[in-house]
Design an enzyme around this catalytic site. Structure first.
Site, PDB file in Angstrom:
ATOM      1  N   ASP B 145       6.077   4.451   8.320  1.00  0.00           N
ATOM      2  CA  ASP B 145       5.383   3.869   7.254  1.00  0.00           C
ATOM      3  C   ASP B 145       5.997   4.383   6.057  1.00  0.00           C
ATOM      4  O   ASP B 145       5.868   5.195   5.661  1.00  0.00           O
ATOM      5  CB  ASP B 145       3.860   4.092   7.213  1.00  0.00           C
ATOM      6  CG  ASP B 145       3.052   3.447   8.499  1.00  0.00           C
ATOM      7  OD1 ASP B 145       3.816   3.371   9.547  1.00  0.00           O
ATOM      8  OD2 ASP B 145       1.948   3.528   8.240  1.00  0.00           O
ATOM      9  N   LYS B 208       2.581  -3.686   5.005  1.00  0.00           N
ATOM     10  CA  LYS B 208       1.498  -2.904   4.823  1.00  0.00           C
ATOM     11  C   LYS B 208       0.788  -2.922   3.550  1.00  0.00           C
ATOM     12  O   LYS B 208       1.661  -2.914   2.571  1.00  0.00           O
ATOM     13  CB  LYS B 208       1.633  -1.337   5.268  1.00  0.00           C
ATOM     14  CG  LYS B 208       0.377  -0.560   5.143  1.00  0.00           C
ATOM     15  CD  LYS B 208       0.813   0.847   5.883  1.00  0.00           C
ATOM     16  CE  LYS B 208       0.039   1.894   5.518  1.00  0.00           C
ATOM     17  NZ  LYS B 208       0.408   3.234   6.179  1.00  0.00           N
ATOM     18  N   LYS B 244      -0.473  -4.711   8.416  1.00  0.00           N
ATOM     19  CA  LYS B 244      -1.306  -3.522   8.287  1.00  0.00           C
ATOM     20  C   LYS B 244      -1.852  -3.552   7.200  1.00  0.00           C
ATOM     21  O   LYS B 244      -1.625  -3.024   5.932  1.00  0.00           O
ATOM     22  CB  LYS B 244      -0.567  -2.537   8.644  1.00  0.00           C
ATOM     23  CG  LYS B 244      -1.564  -1.015   8.664  1.00  0.00           C
ATOM     24  CD  LYS B 244      -0.607   0.053   9.055  1.00  0.00           C
ATOM     25  CE  LYS B 244      -1.589   1.321   8.741  1.00  0.00           C
ATOM     26  NZ  LYS B 244      -0.688   2.690   9.226  1.00  0.00           N
TER      27      LYS B 244
END
Lengths: 292, 308, 492
Positions: B145, B208, B244
């Site tokens: 991430d 995300k 996400k």
């Protein structure tokens, strides 16, 4: 002894002065019943031509800036002032005293000035910003209705005409006017004034003739948006109202005393306006409260 | 489905052609998702999907191996008092905790995701970000991430942002890359959309919303905007990008509204943890309480669900 | 171009919404409803009743009094008496308090109103609950506050009420239209005879109960259910001072004709065929929502529905694709289900009308698209429908369909689309979607329509005047402009 040159009274359509296409006429009489002029007896086709002219120029007239319209209309007052003697003499010919005629012309000039001033002022009085309960900016503004058919008052020749035409064109409409059948002289002279005062051809169109004969044509015409009736003939008004449903014309009739100081009113301008309401989203007001 | 583009073929997106966004319209659309009433069987199914989509997260300076171990246990055993529940999708930790986490989850199916690239601010040179990423992968991370350089983005250096993502993706190889836009710092939805495009074209497997360190985080407005970007990208390329939302989703209700949004914008194909994740630390327990409430009809108390 | 079918991802399964029916247990419909005249529920003079049915399942909901000319006369007399003896001489602030009180009671009974509206009209419970009922209450609140402030609305004038007003309302927003009519009429000091539409009388009769409960003086509001003959009797009644009508343009024209030669004031809120214009620089995803909301809101039973879509050619394909995708997610079905997006068509008659137009559209060579969606076996339903390849001259692009049917045309230039949008006898509303502010003002000022929604559509608010140009009628409802139709002004 000099022979007077008589004036030929013609129609006023699209900034031109044609005769009626029908070739018909009717005599205008004074109070003693003497013929003072031969007037055009307008036909249905003249109405049609006048509406075409009025429609053609309506958008451009309505989109002129309010200030510009105001200047042009003030110019009508200037032109009328300059030809006051002619109007007085016509009014006298039609049977009122010189004093009364002078008063009427004075009032007419003042009334034009009054309405000229309204051009850029009526909108904020009748518009609104509406505080809706959502994230939108919302306002209601005025727009001209379009082409207005006007039936002039039978009781006054000049002031009756001025009082009807002005509130209509101040608001960006164009009009087709049927002048008083019995007192038509000033109508044509007024047309000449209008034509020399920067008012685009077609904004004001003036016909002479018989209301009874043309009411149906006006009321049923699909390209006239509104009717303005200032007469007192209930049957005629009723006919106008009935046939106006062809395209849902807005019909207004008034019982003002046009010849008095009270014969002018910003509410008449407002009557010939449509209200347009516009919405647009606003970020971060009301419902749109989240931020990123 | 086409294969993911090779790095050499990555193309910078045409940012002039992306649709602009009217925020009030987005608010209205989001409000509609929230009026969906999810009940009975569809609710039970949704709650299980949510559990299975969670990236159980701890990203604190005070994290210790012990804390991470406990969380990993929870990830695999959400509520053993109630058998038959799925595990979460992944645990999400700092690079220094990847090895600990990997050892705990082993081959349970729960993946280990690591934040990287000088998370959360991203204020470090590219070389360090690459090193950070490489370290996490070497430690066993299944997913990375990363954060984008918001400062560069806001100053208009879009190519820099693009190149940086592409470079990280190259290090990642087959390790799945989630690109955190940190939407709370991007200010406008138009920026969110633009950053989404850059990330997807630069090789992101997932986009995300947030680090969880900045408020607001995963608002539905932002997630909706990103879902629309994913949809358009799929239409253009045939490639499914995952989504996400992370930060701020702590209730079952909100998570289900997110599922509704995914279903109605992207379709059911995205309703799997392959393509949709929740980054959350406290969501799981609220969902668990709802699972039990749905099955028993009895409202639950937090005291009966472990806090790890 | 990518393959359109999604690959089946690991673990991805279909997820559908279970039925989520709004409970009807708190609603007790009576078997039979009488007319509301002079503050009492009275039997129709004919002794006859008619059925009102639920269009979602064709089941009878209740019987409703079949009012006729004699009942209208009774109601007008009651209204006149109330006007003369009570309402016209009551201090304005007291008048206001009655209207406030009615609004409050409506709020308290909002859920009941929403369910009954859904049952009777076929509209979705979501819209009834979130839009119709709250807006109706808000409208009354708004106008209640005007009662003692009228002088501020009309500068340099004194304001007088008209007397007895006859109000005839349609079936598409039954309670909301009642509120739109009643609010300003009461606030300005008039008394009322209201005739609801024959297919949707129930919420008006609930409103009658609320009015009774509020203690509003007898006869101030009278509600006579019935058919067109009752409406005609109201229009032609010599002791009615004003007619306010919302409905079809055809009936509106008859009313204008009928009141000719009388002193009755008239306002007409009629049909439309409104243009929704998408420019290439629009916020496309929000525009798609606006298109959907513009035409599928309330099954398209909306006079201002954005039923003519104009797409600028560069975005035609994209918008059409997104629109088709989007309507695939619309849930058509039982209006009582909280997840239903498109409910039942209001009546068999209206469904037949819509089907007639679908046939015409196909015959005219337009291409029809409907999403795959299962429809309930009973009840009146029509899926969201798109027509592409539509000519400006085709009937489906000219006539008001009043259903979930959208015609789609393309354009290239601003002038072209303005011309096409205005090329209609109607002029109720229009939508403009562009991110360019000057373009919004250019287009909006040239569209001949009473309501312009720029980057939004189908928004309504009590403070915002609503009404049309041309054959969409005249007069405005809502806002400060909504007062004028109910007053006469006198020079100071």
């Amino acid at each position: 002894m000099r022979l007077e040159i008589l004036k030929t009274y013609k129609l006023f359509i699209g900034g031109q002065f044609p005769r009626t296409e029908s070739g018909r006429y009717y005599p205008a009489l004074n109070k003693k019943g003497e013929v003072i002029a031969n007037m055009c007896l307008s036909s249905r086709k003249d109405v049609k031509n006048a509406v075409v002219s009025a429609r053609k120029v309506q958008l451009a007239w309505g989109e002129k800036t309010a200030f510009n319209r105001s200047q042009i209309i003030y110019r009508i007052a200037e032109m009328l002032e300059g030809r006051r003697d002619q109007f007085i003499s016509e009014l006298v010919k039609q049977g009122i005293s010189k004093n009364k005629a002078e008063e009427e012309v004075n009032l007419a000039v003042d009334r034009i000035v009054y309405y000229a001033g309204w051009c850029d002022k009526f909108a904020p009085i009748f518009s609104s910003v509406n505080p809706v309960a959502s994230s939108h900016f919302n306002f209601s503004a005025l727009e001209p209705m379009g082409v207005v058919g006007i039936f002039a008052s039978e009781t006054s020749s000049l002031i009756g005409l001025i009082s009807l035409i002005l509130p209509v064109i101040v608001g960006g409409n164009t009009c087709v006017v049927l002048a008083s059948e019995s007192l038509p002289l000033c109508a044509v002279t007024l047309a000449e004034v209008i034509n020399t005062s920067d008012v685009p051809g077609g904004v004001v169109n003036i016909l002479t003739g018989k209301a009874g004969e043309l009411a149906s044509t006006f009321a049923s015409h699909m390209d006239i948006n509104a009717l303005f009736y200032a007469g007192s003939d209930e049957a005629l008004l009723s006919e106008l109202q009935q046939k106006a449903n062809s395209n849902l014309k807005r019909v207004y009739s008034y019982t003002y005393d046009w010849g008095s100081e009270k014969g002018q009113d910003v509410y008449i301008i407002n009557d010939f306006q449509e209200v347009k309401t516009t919405w647009h989203p606003i970020e971060n007001v009301g419902g749109a409260s989240s931020n990123y | 489905m086409k294969l993911k583009k090779e790095k050499s073929k990555l193309v910078f997106p045409d940012l002039s052609s992306i649709p602009c966004i009217d925020k009030v319209g987005v608010e209205e659309r989001v409000a509609r998702f929230q009026t969906r009433s999810i009940k009975d069987a569809s609710k039970e199914q949704a709650l299980r999907m949510v559990l299975n989509m969670i990236d159980l997260t701890t990203l604190e300076g005070k994290d210790t191996p012990q804390k991470v171990k406990q969380m990993c246990y929870k990830a695999m055993h959400l509520h053993d008092a109630h058998p038959g529940l799925p595990s979460v999708a992944a645990v999400c930790v700092y690079p220094s905790m990847v090895a600990v986490a990997k050892k705990e989850v082993q081959d349970s199916g729960v993946k280990v995701a690591s934040v990287s690239t000088a998370f959360p601010s991203g204020q470090a040179p590219l070389s360090i970000k690459l090193e950070d990423t490489k370290f996490a992968i070497d430690e066993g991370a299944d997913e990375i991430d990363m954060v984008i350089s918001r400062g560069k983005f806001l100053s208009g250096e879009y190519q820099y942002v693009f190149d940086e993502i592409a470079a990280i993706k190259e290090v990642c190889g087959k390790v799945r890359l989630k690109v955190i836009l940190e939407t709370g710092e991007l200010i406008t939805l138009d920026n969110v959309r633009k950053a989404s495009e850059i990330a997807m074209y630069a090789g992101a497997d997932f986009i995300k919303t947030s680090t969880g360190k900045i408020q607001p985080a995963a608002t539905m407005q932002v997630t909706y905007t990103m879902l629309c970007a994913i949809k358009d990208y799929y239409h253009k390329t045939g490639i499914m990008i995952g989504m996400k939302p992370a930060g701020g989703i702590s209730t079952a209700k909100l998570s289900i509204h997110n599922l509704v949004m995914v279903k109605e914008v992207l379709g059911s194909a995205w309703l799997t943890n392959e393509y949709f994740r929740f980054g959350a630390s406290s969501l799981a327990n609220d969902v668990l309480m709802q699972v039990l409430k749905t099955e028993t009809g009895i409202y639950q108390s937090a005291d009966y669900f472990s806090i790890d | 171009m990518a393959e359109k079918k999604h690959k089946t991802a690991k673990g991805a399964i279909e997820w559908d919404y279970s039925p989520a029916l709004e409970s009807t247990s708190h609603v007790q419909l009576k078997d039979r409803y009488d007319l509301f005249i002079g503050g009492k529920f009275v039997k129709p003079s004919s002794g006859l009743y008619f059925d009102t049915i639920n269009p979602a399942n064709e089941e009878k909901l209740a019987e409703v009094g079949h009012g006729n000319a004699a009942d209208i006369d009774k109601a007008v007399k009651a209204a006149r008496k109330a006007y003369n003896e009570v309402w016209s001489i009551m201090p304005a602030k007291e008048r206001a308090k009655y209207i406030f009180r009615i609004a409050r009671i409506m709020q308290e009974r909002a859920r009941e109103f929403a369910v009954v509206e859904t049952l009777d009209a076929g509209k979705t419970i979501r819209e009834a609950r979130d839009i119709d009922i709250p807006l109706a209450c808000n409208h009354l609140f708004y106008y209640a506050g005007w009662a003692d402030k009228l002088e501020y609305a009309f500068p340099n004038r004194s304001v007088r009420s008209l007397g007895v007003v006859g109000q005839i309302i349609p079936w598409n927003f039954p309670l909301l239209m009642a509120a739109w009519k009643i609010g300003p009429a009461l606030a300005t000091g008039n008394t009322i005879v209201l005739k609801p539409a024959e297919s949707t009388p129930l919420t008006a009769l609930l409103l009658a109960e609320v009015i009774k409960e509020s203690g509003l003086p007898e006869g101030v509001v009278n509600i006579v259910t019935g058919f067109g003959d009752a409406g005609a009797a109201l229009v032609n009644h010599p002791d009615v001072n004003k007619i306010a009508f919302t409905g079809s343009t055809n009936v509106g024209k008859l009313i204008q004709q009928a009141v000719a030669g009388t002193k009755k004031k008239v306002t007409l809120e009629l049909g439309g065929k409104s243009a929704n214009i998408i420019f290439q620089d629009a916020a496309i995803d929000q525009a798609v929502e606006g298109i959907v909301n513009g035409i599928f809101f309330n099954q398209g039973h909306v006079c201002c529905a954005g039923s003519r879509l104009f797409l600028q050619e560069p975005v035609y394909e994209e918008v059409l694709r997104k629109l088709k995708d989007r309507i695939q997610t619309l849930i058509v079905g039982n209006p009582l289900d909280k997840n239903t997006d498109v409910g039942a068509i209001n009546s068999k008659e209206q469904l037949d009308t819509i089907h007639k137009y679908l046939k015409i559209g196909k015959k005219e060579g337009a291409e029809m698209y409907q999403p795959e969606c299962p429809l309930p076996a009973k009840g009146y339903y029509c899926p969201p429908t798109l027509f592409t390849n539509v000519a400006q001259s085709s009937i489906i692009a000219q006539e008001e369909i009043f259903g979930p049917v959208l015609t789609i045309q393309t354009f290239r230039t601003v002038d072209e689309v303005i011309q096409k949008a205005n090329n209609s006898p109607y002029g109720l509303a229009a939508g403009i979607w562009t991110e360019k502010g000057s373009q919004i003002f250019n287009v909006s000022s040239r569209l001949r329509a009473g309501v312009i929604w720029a980057n939004t559509y189908n928004k309504f608010d009590p403070t915002s005047p609503f009404g049309g140009y041309k054959e969409s009628g005249f007069g405005r409802e809502g806002g400060i402009h909504g007062l004028a139709p109910y007053v006469k002004l006198e020079a100071l």
